[in-house]
Design a protein around this motif. Sequence first.
Motif, PDB file in Angstrom:
ATOM      1  N   GLY A   1      47.548  42.930  16.282  1.00  0.00           N
ATOM      2  CA  GLY A   1      48.738  43.040  17.122  1.00  0.00           C
ATOM      3  C   GLY A   1      49.621  41.823  16.968  1.00  0.00           C
ATOM      4  N   VAL A   2      50.883  42.002  17.339  1.00  0.00           N
ATOM      5  CA  VAL A   2      51.847  40.899  17.307  1.00  0.00           C
ATOM      6  C   VAL A   2      52.654  40.944  18.596  1.00  0.00           C
ATOM      7  CG1 VAL A   2      53.863  39.921  16.129  1.00  0.00           C
ATOM      8  CG2 VAL A   2      52.014  40.926  14.779  1.00  0.00           C
ATOM      9  N   ASP A   3      52.846  39.791  19.195  1.00  0.00           N
ATOM     10  CA  ASP A   3      53.709  39.673  20.370  1.00  0.00           C
ATOM     11  C   ASP A   3      54.974  38.939  19.969  1.00  0.00           C
ATOM     12  OD1 ASP A   3      51.717  40.805  22.055  1.00  0.00           O
ATOM     13  OD2 ASP A   3      50.704  38.863  22.113  1.00  0.00           O
TER      14      ASP A   3
ATOM     15  N   GLY B   1      40.409  44.528  20.853  1.00  0.00           N
ATOM     16  CA  GLY B   1      41.327  45.519  21.407  1.00  0.00           C
ATOM     17  C   GLY B   1      42.317  45.969  20.366  1.00  0.00           C
ATOM     18  N   GLY B   2      41.867  46.025  19.127  1.00  0.00           N
ATOM     19  CA  GLY B   2      42.772  46.249  18.012  1.00  0.00           C
ATOM     20  C   GLY B   2      43.339  47.648  17.949  1.00  0.00           C
ATOM     21  N   GLU B   3      44.396  47.774  17.170  1.00  0.00           N
ATOM     22  CA  GLU B   3      45.045  49.065  16.999  1.00  0.00           C
ATOM     23  C   GLU B   3      44.631  49.703  15.684  1.00  0.00           C
ATOM     24  OE1 GLU B   3      49.252  48.243  17.277  1.00  0.00           O
ATOM     25  OE2 GLU B   3      48.842  46.783  18.821  1.00  0.00           O
ATOM     26  N   THR B   4      43.862  48.943  14.905  1.00  0.00           N
ATOM     27  CA  THR B   4      43.623  49.396  13.549  1.00  0.00           C
ATOM     28  C   THR B   4      42.254  50.020  13.346  1.00  0.00           C
ATOM     29  OG1 THR B   4      43.036  47.111  13.069  1.00  0.00           O
ATOM     30  CG2 THR B   4      45.235  47.824  12.469  1.00  0.00           C
ATOM     31  N   GLY B   5      41.286  49.644  14.162  1.00  0.00           N
ATOM     32  CA  GLY B   5      40.003  50.316  14.179  1.00  0.00           C
ATOM     33  C   GLY B   5      39.181  50.237  12.910  1.00  0.00           C
ATOM     34  N   THR B   6      39.284  49.156  12.132  1.00  0.00           N
ATOM     35  CA  THR B   6      38.433  49.025  10.956  1.00  0.00           C
ATOM     36  C   THR B   6      37.070  48.504  11.378  1.00  0.00           C
ATOM     37  OG1 THR B   6      39.430  46.875  10.626  1.00  0.00           O
ATOM     38  CG2 THR B   6      40.239  48.667   9.263  1.00  0.00           C
TER      39      THR B   6
END
Lengths: 431, 383
Positions: free
Chosen positions: A338-340, B27-32
């Motif tokens: 993620g990036v803020d 809490g990543g969005e990429t799920g690797t």
Amino acid sequence: MNNKESQKVLERRDFFKKTAALSVTAIAGTSLVSSNARADDPAIINNVPWGQKWGDPVTKNRYGMPSKYEHNVLRRNTKLLASGNFRASIAVAPIQESMGIITPNGLFFSRCHGGVAQIDPNEYRLMIHGLVEKPIVLTLEQLKRYPSVTRTHFIECPANGGQEWRGPQFNSVQFAKGFMSSAEWTGVYIKTILEDLGLKPEAQWMLAEGSDNSEMGRTVPVDKVLDDAMIVWGQNGEALRPEQGYPVRLLLPGWEGNLCVKWLKRLEFATEPWYCKEETSKYTDLKPTGKAIQHFYANEVNSTVTSPSPEIDWTHLKDGDIVEIEGLAWSGMGTITGVDLSFDGGRNYVKANLKGLVLPKSWTRWSYIHTYKKGEVLQLTSRAMDDAGYIQPTIDQEVSVMGVEAVYHRNAVETWEVNAKGEVNHVQIRS
Amino acid sequence: MFKLDRKLIITASAAAAVALFTLGCNGGETGTTASTKVNGKATIDGGVTYPVVNGKTGPYYVNPQVAQVAPKLYNGRVPTANELKAWDKDIMPDGTGLPEGSGSVEDGEEVYDAKCVMCHGDFGSGGGGYPALSKGNAYDLQKTLTNNRWKDPDADGPTRVFGSYWPQVSTLFWYIKDGMPHPFSKSLTDDEVYALVAYVLNINEMEIDGEEVDDEYVLDREKFLKIKMPNRDGFEPNIAGPGALDRVRAYYADAKNFGGQNLHQGAERCMTNCQKETAKTKRINGGITNFLPPMSDVRDLPAVKEVKVDPVAVYKSTCAMCHDSYLAPGSAEWSGYLAEGMDTVYAKGIKGTEGGMPAKGGTDLSDANFKTVVDYITSGKVK
């Protein structure tokens, strides 16, 4: 910058010329869309020269080149980062112009320690020896016969941003953050070759040595060799460029660019590390304790805004324009999660959006849509996170541990200030 | 073959893999499938690895056949003893690879003045962008390594040169032998390298085994191996000796060692008031601006120097296809056109004609260059 300014003045002058004959309201800035009295665009009204004559024959460029109009999109250098007639030196990538997560081969940043070697591939040899059961010598053809893998990874000089530990120095994203580039690399995992060569259990370290005049060498722990270390010969679908080590370089995904030894000649395994010049005299991080970190491998999580930039700013925007703030995030420790983005220099953040492919140890694109208010002053600060659990520190946080003499591995958040005119300047927010 | 516990190619099922590997995701969005451990040990760099799970490493598919054939792949040959000798020239701190030989400070100064001074400056003072080799007494300067301009920007910084900073002297011999002098590397004899090392020790005011490396000193292999660099203990983590890799793993497992910020198991990140109250905007003061070439994002045609073309070559590659059969170079068929005057002929060529002549023959030559081609076609001669 002078060129750019004069170009803008020209554009403005053209605009007024076109609208001069028209109503005063048009000149006063009433939207061109709603105005009844609008200037015709000569680029549409007139025939354009290339529309009325033959173009170039397909036989002209057997190896294609960028449009001549793109001649200002270039690697650049500065004498302050040059040793010896630009042989032990760096040319940095124009990341303000970059698109997506791949750097064109001709723009890939180039750092070398004795000049760019030009190697005859027919005389290229790779030797792997030391603590292996079966040492080996390979020609280029023999090396390329191993089953290949293709991976997208950035390579970053750990001195990216290293001139700015004590304060901002470069009013340019190309120079402040362009000591890096990204490509799709093709080669073989070293662990695949070692399956047969047989690494002896006592092997702890690998020496990687280049065949250039400086014999650039570095010591690599076997952990990396047995994980994702590659010997690569392909860069974005073609042979490596000489500046990237043609015909063969080492690629240690995510780790210091300097460790990814170019013009690779020799890999030796041993129980003890080597203490090469570029892992002792340089590429070590001096802390306020007087101790220096040696063998600092991974480029830590990092990010920057690339648009707007001092190079390509917002002076042309009108009040209410909807604009995309864009940037890059990357981590040598893993994958960006993620990036803020902050509009006030990293005091308060909102979540920005990742876009496109999100790959391990790769550049990752992020963006945030913003409605521009003419005259607003913004301090744009991006902050990235990775799946190793790391998040970029503030400058104060990083400096409290590392001091300001470390040179390498600076990954604190970066701030780009948009002033009331829409110009962009590099600033730092620090105590 | 290396032992099973060193293999990183994991063929376990996905379920087993999840049990085996710590998920480092934050809490990543990429799920690797990321792992902070390899065979129960921390990663060497504090990062994560992507074990092969369900035929993929991270997002990349892996051809499973490769693992089966890899133990049988040997595409090259065994190096000969002479080949190993020719290339295995590295020098390690324990003296491995260090040749016999000797050289004096006096001889070193002579070689230095002949081959090194133009880049490294008088007495190693630096210059020309090349690093200084000495700034004075190594033992005194080693003490400057705690200097840090983080609180007082006007204070003296640390001095990092060979004598004050480098941990091992083997590096110096190795690099001079392999990489120096830059434009003619690998040209110095072992005795010359000993002499140069002696000279560099001398200008750094160093001593060996209690003896000052004075102007009369003669260095040899035995004495070389007794050199103790002032800053040999100045580096962390300790990478020498048994257990080195464990020490490196432990070092990078702790973010505090290198100024990292780890959110550890998904702790909330700061979203408001994330800067210290004392943090202020610091602007560029002077800065570095001499960019080469100068910064520009203008899209225009580059200024190019006119290069004269060879009219015959242009004719052959571009014009001959049509002109060989009509209005060939020097053909009598030109007479009617030439009667209109050369300016008209040029103008028709440059603009093209409805009769089928493309503008400039489809080239992007300058007018001046194109006219030389016209001159050739109309006359059959090169002026």
